[in-house]
Design an enzyme around this catalytic site. Structure first.
Site, PDB file in Angstrom:
ATOM      1  N   ASP A 157      10.726   3.630   3.886  1.00 47.98           N
ATOM      2  CA  ASP A 157      11.398   2.440   2.792  1.00 47.98           C
ATOM      3  C   ASP A 157      12.419   1.176   3.531  1.00 47.98           C
ATOM      4  O   ASP A 157      12.927   1.129   4.776  1.00 47.98           O
ATOM      5  CB  ASP A 157      12.673   3.002   1.888  1.00 47.98           C
ATOM      6  CG  ASP A 157      12.346   3.683   1.460  1.00 47.98           C
ATOM      7  OD1 ASP A 157      10.386   3.601   0.714  1.00 47.98           O
ATOM      8  OD2 ASP A 157      13.303   4.261   0.289  1.00 47.98           O
TER       9      ASP A 157
ATOM     10  N   ASP B  35       4.304   7.741  -6.188  1.00 52.34           N
ATOM     11  CA  ASP B  35       5.598   8.597  -5.041  1.00 52.34           C
ATOM     12  C   ASP B  35       4.811   9.353  -4.371  1.00 52.34           C
ATOM     13  O   ASP B  35       3.876  10.251  -4.970  1.00 52.34           O
ATOM     14  CB  ASP B  35       7.024   8.003  -5.045  1.00 52.34           C
ATOM     15  CG  ASP B  35       8.002   7.343  -4.343  1.00 52.34           C
ATOM     16  OD1 ASP B  35       7.684   7.664  -2.975  1.00 52.34           O
ATOM     17  OD2 ASP B  35       9.181   6.958  -4.519  1.00 52.34           O
TER      18      ASP B  35
END
Ligand SMILES: *[C@@H]1O[C@H](CO)[C@@H](O)[C@H](O)[C@H]1NC(C)=O
Ligand SMILES: *[C@@H]1O[C@H](CO)[C@@H](O)[C@H](O)[C@H]1NC(C)=O
Ligand SMILES: *[C@@H]1O[C@H](CO)[C@@H](O)[C@H](O)[C@H]1NC(C)=O
Ligand SMILES: *[C@@H]1O[C@H](CO)[C@@H](O)[C@H](O)[C@H]1NC(C)=O
Ligand SMILES: *[C@@H]1O[C@H](CO)[C@@H](O)[C@H](O)[C@H]1NC(C)=O
Ligand SMILES: *[C@@H]1O[C@H](CO)[C@@H](O)[C@H](O)[C@H]1NC(C)=O
Ligand SMILES: *[C@@H]1O[C@H](CO)[C@@H](O)[C@H](O)[C@H]1NC(C)=O
Ligand SMILES: *[C@@H]1O[C@H](CO)[C@@H](O)[C@H](O)[C@H]1NC(C)=O
Ligand SMILES: *[C@@H]1O[C@H](CO)[C@@H](O)[C@H](O)[C@H]1NC(C)=O
Ligand SMILES: *[C@@H]1O[C@H](CO)[C@@H](O)[C@H](O)[C@H]1NC(C)=O
Ligand SMILES: *[C@@H]1O[C@H](CO)[C@@H](O)[C@H](O)[C@H]1NC(C)=O
Length: 436
Positions: free
Chosen positions: A212, A147
């Site tokens: 997302d 990430d």
């Protein structure tokens, strides 16, 4: 076809065995990821419960062979410099957890971050790359989602984003070389910077294309729109990652209809995205589960001969190449090992006929007719000559596999000798598009 596929899969095996090379040929990853359904509420029994359902529901047999942990598995602080699994969540330890997952027949994956902390506030791997790769490998993980939260100051990194990801790619390669094991697959979770498509392949097997995903049609349409401009970046050596699958009706607070979920799944699969289920399989409805189990569409995602994604050949409602997050490209096609696949997307709220000339797709040969296979109805739908019209439900999709069925029948009595009229000429140069 069979022998070609077999040969390709043998080559694939050889590739995997011979090289410690992160550019090694890989198909998109299929499996489960914990984040969208459980966020930080994970522990070994929750994840093993999902893995059990993957197995009993037929998802494992359909090709979903991986179960990945996302964020929040660790203690907040390192011990002796190492990331430590939270003993409340993983009471028998992480090695026991991965062994239990593997005993069910799955591969495994874990999560970390290229900054100081993970997005959930747990230890990130910046400046600890080598130590953490060793930890993840010793725990038994083969895949790392990496990430992009809590980025260190420039005066610390002296690097850009690529550089921070390169540190982890190099640590993975060095560990694989030292231990003579296969390198961990690296999946970049780097959202919002479209430029990642330009360098993702140099360090990783996949990279995210957008923020997302959310379990609403607006999010699905917006991601398809983003992906339409970078679809050709996907091949055997790297994949646009369209983010987790939100297939389910009210799962994760969403409201995708069956038609919307089919469009979502079709686009993700045919654009060669990793297919990672992000819904709670304990509550998914049977009709939504059946979408995930569409073997004809999974087979194209996992095609061992053709690695390329489908691409748009016409946008449709909007002019070609227009970016519009609610009305993305509607007409897509691409090559597969068994034929030419078409995806027709109805971005309107109501049913609409979608019509195209076969030769609008680069993969179709003029002057030929094609058998039509409907990949959702699982039926053979006759033969197409020159064009096709399909009525598609609102926010729905048609997925069609066209296979060559020989020359166009003379009996069709086609008025035009050419599918594309412009410049169509007799041997002596008389053009059909210019009236005599
Ligand atoms: C890695 O594998 C790819 C694909 O086989 C190949 O093109 C590339 O040259 C290899 N790189 C190295 C460093 O061996
Ligand atoms: C795992 O989490 C679930 C859901 O939060 C909870 O019901 C269960 O008690 C937990 N199990 C363990 C062993 O902590
Ligand atoms: C481990 O997780 C439990 C349950 O979420 C939490 O209460 C505890 O504080 C965590 N332990 C550490 C060391 O982070
Ligand atoms: C974890 O580390 C932080 C500093 O990074 C410190 O403030 C905190 O007390 C530590 N927590 C534990 C439980 O050791
Ligand atoms: C995991 O640990 C439990 C409890 O000690 C044990 O019963 C189980 O056999 C272990 N599983 C594996 C795969 O090692
Ligand atoms: C689905 O939920 C989203 C977000 O709440 C909302 O904007 C949308 O109108 C809903 N769609 C339907 C068909 O109810
Ligand atoms: C997206 O396309 C639709 C259909 O052409 C149009 O009505 C809408 O205004 C467009 N949206 C934007 C933001 O351009
Ligand atoms: C489809 O073919 C017909 C007949 O040749 C032609 O008139 C039409 O413009 C074509 N449509 C597209 C979108 O290419
Ligand atoms: C193909 O035929 C089946 C069965 O009649 C039908 O349900 C489906 O809608 C057809 N598909 C297309 C693209 O026309
Ligand atoms: C499709 O092609 C046929 C010839 O096979 C032609 O008669 C018909 O007009 C075409 N339809 C469209 C919508 O272009
Ligand atoms: C060119 O060919 C066409 C069709 O064969 C014929 O009708 C025409 O007379 C020819 N023109 C010349 C200038 O030869």
């Amino acid at each position: 076809m069979f022998s070609l596929a077999l040969l390709a899969s043998l080559l694939l095996t050889c590739h995997r065995a011979d090289a410690l090379n992160n550019s090694v040929q890989k198909l998109p990853r299929l499996g489960y990821n914990t984040w969208n359904a459980f966020a930080c509420n994970i522990n070994s029994s929750v994840v093993l419960g999902q893995a059990q359902i993957m197995k009993t529901s037929g998802l494992l047999d359909a090709g979903y062979t991986a179960v990945h942990l996302d964020d929040c598995y660790a203690n907040l602080n390192r011990t002796d410099g190492k990331i430590v699994a939270n003993a409340t969540k993983f009471p028998d330890g992480m090695k026991n957890f991965t062994n239990s997952i593997k005993a069910l027949g799955f591969e495994t994956g874990i999560y970390s971050d290229s900054g100081w902390l993970t997005c959930g506030g747990y230890p990130g791997s910046f400046n600890n790359e080598a130590t953490d790769v060793e930890t993840f490998a010793e725990w038994g993980f083969e895949y790392l989602k990496y990430d992009n939260c809590y980025i260190p100051f420039d005066s610390v990194t002296r690097q850009n984003e690529l550089g921070r990801y390169q540190r982890m790619a190099e640590a993975i390669a060095a560990y694989a070389k030292k231990t003579k094991t296969l390198p961990i697959s690296l999946a970049l979770c780097e959202w919002g910077w479209q430029q990642v498509q330009l360098w993702g392949k140099t360090v990783a097997q996949s990279w995210r294309v957008d923020d997302d995903i959310e379990p609403f049609w607006s999010s699905i349409a917006s991601i398809i729109n983003q992906a339409s401009f970078i679809a050709p970046q996907s091949d055997f050596y790297g994949h646009n990652d369209l983010d987790m699958l939100q297939v389910g009706n009210t799962v994760n607070g969403g409201n995708l209809t069956i038609e919307e979920a089919r469009s979502h799944f079709t686009a993700w699969a045919l654009l060669k995205s990793p297919l990672l289920i992000g819904t709670d399989l304990k509550t998914i409805g049977k009709d939504y589960l059946n979408i995930l189990l569409n073997k004809e569409i999974i087979a194209i995602n996992q095609d061992p001969v053709v690695g390329a994604s489908i691409t748009p050949f016409r946008w449709g409602i909007n002019p070609d190449l227009v970016s519009n997050s609610s009305h993305p490209a509607q007409y897509w096609s691409g090559q597969t090992q068994t034929g030419v696949v078409f995806m027709l997307l109805n971005t309107l709220d109501t049913p609409a006929p979608l019509s195209f000339n076969l030769t609008e797709s680069w993969a179709i040969r003029a002057g030929r007719q094609y058998h039509v296979r409907d990949l959702w109805a699982h039926t053979d739908n006759g033969t197409a000559v020159r064009n096709l019209t399909v009525t598609v439900p609102g926010h729905g999709v048609a997925a069609l596999l066209l296979t060559d069925a020989g020359d166009e029948p003379a009996s069709a009595g086609l008025e035009n000798e050419c599918a594309v009229w412009s410049q169509c000429s007799t041997h002596n140069g008389t053009r059909l598009d210019i009236p005599a």
